[in-house]
Write a protein that holds these residues in place. Sequence first.
Motif, short mmCIF file in Angstrom:
data_model
loop_
_atom_site.label_atom_id
_atom_site.label_comp_id
_atom_site.label_asym_id
_atom_site.label_seq_id
_atom_site.Cartn_x
_atom_site.Cartn_y
_atom_site.Cartn_z
N VAL A 1 77.63 -6.24 -24.01
CA VAL A 1 78.26 -6.67 -22.76
C VAL A 1 79.76 -6.76 -22.99
O VAL A 1 80.20 -7.36 -23.98
CB VAL A 1 77.72 -8.05 -22.32
N HIS A 2 80.52 -6.14 -22.10
CA HIS A 2 81.97 -6.28 -22.18
C HIS A 2 82.56 -6.55 -20.80
O HIS A 2 81.92 -6.30 -19.78
CB HIS A 2 82.62 -5.06 -22.85
N CYS A 3 83.76 -7.10 -20.79
CA CYS A 3 84.47 -7.40 -19.55
C CYS A 3 84.83 -6.09 -18.85
O CYS A 3 85.37 -5.18 -19.48
CB CYS A 3 85.74 -8.20 -19.88
N SER A 4 84.55 -6.00 -17.57
CA SER A 4 84.83 -4.77 -16.84
C SER A 4 86.32 -4.59 -16.56
O SER A 4 86.75 -3.50 -16.21
CB SER A 4 84.04 -4.73 -15.53
N ARG A 5 87.10 -5.64 -16.73
CA ARG A 5 88.53 -5.57 -16.44
C ARG A 5 89.38 -5.19 -17.66
O ARG A 5 90.32 -4.42 -17.55
CB ARG A 5 89.01 -6.90 -15.87
N ALA B 1 81.61 -8.06 -12.74
CA ALA B 1 82.41 -8.70 -13.79
C ALA B 1 82.22 -8.10 -15.17
O ALA B 1 83.13 -8.16 -15.99
CB ALA B 1 82.11 -10.19 -13.84
N ILE B 2 81.06 -7.56 -15.42
CA ILE B 2 80.77 -7.05 -16.76
C ILE B 2 80.32 -5.60 -16.67
O ILE B 2 79.96 -5.09 -15.61
CB ILE B 2 79.69 -7.89 -17.50
N ALA B 3 80.35 -4.93 -17.82
CA ALA B 3 79.78 -3.60 -17.96
C ALA B 3 79.00 -3.62 -19.27
O ALA B 3 79.19 -4.51 -20.10
CB ALA B 3 80.86 -2.53 -17.97
N THR B 4 78.13 -2.66 -19.45
CA THR B 4 77.31 -2.62 -20.66
C THR B 4 77.37 -1.24 -21.29
O THR B 4 77.62 -0.24 -20.62
CB THR B 4 75.84 -2.98 -20.37
N THR B 5 77.14 -1.23 -22.60
CA THR B 5 77.05 0.02 -23.36
C THR B 5 75.97 -0.15 -24.41
O THR B 5 75.59 -1.27 -24.75
CB THR B 5 78.39 0.37 -24.06
N GLU B 6 75.46 0.98 -24.92
CA GLU B 6 74.50 0.93 -26.02
C GLU B 6 75.22 0.54 -27.30
O GLU B 6 76.30 1.04 -27.59
CB GLU B 6 73.87 2.31 -26.24
#
Length: 145
Positions: A107-111, A91-96
């Motif tokens: 944290v951001h929405c993967s969609r 459901a989520i993805a992450t970035t620095e």
Amino acid sequence: MALFGKSKDAQPVEHFPVEKTAAEWKAQLSPAAFTVLREHGTERAGTSPLNGEKRKGVFHCAGCGQALFTSDTKFESGTGWPSFFKPLDGAIATTEDRSYFMLRVEVHCSRCGGHLGHVFPDGPRPTGERYCMNGVSLTFEPDNA
């Protein structure tokens, strides 16, 4: 799965299954939700009604409706933002995030790529993670049962 490329100014460009223009997002979202989801803003602590949400159900992305967290992973962190110890799979993805002279994990929405908040390594068992989310970036759907 997100795709990556390079924009003309050599910054990575990430693509998501749901993409809209800024004008389309502005027409769909409240001003506060647009600021958080699309411009990486942060709502003031303690302002979201979802912080006190105690019913059984599912928390969704306010941008695209994707299910993100279940209520059984929500906990009271004392931070003033809705907090969870585990997202739904995929459901989520992450970035620095290196803004404000510190290193955090965004944290951001993967969609749709909407900014949700940050994850920190100070949460409860079993994961030890605290997904500290902006309430305005979420909607809540209570269980029907």
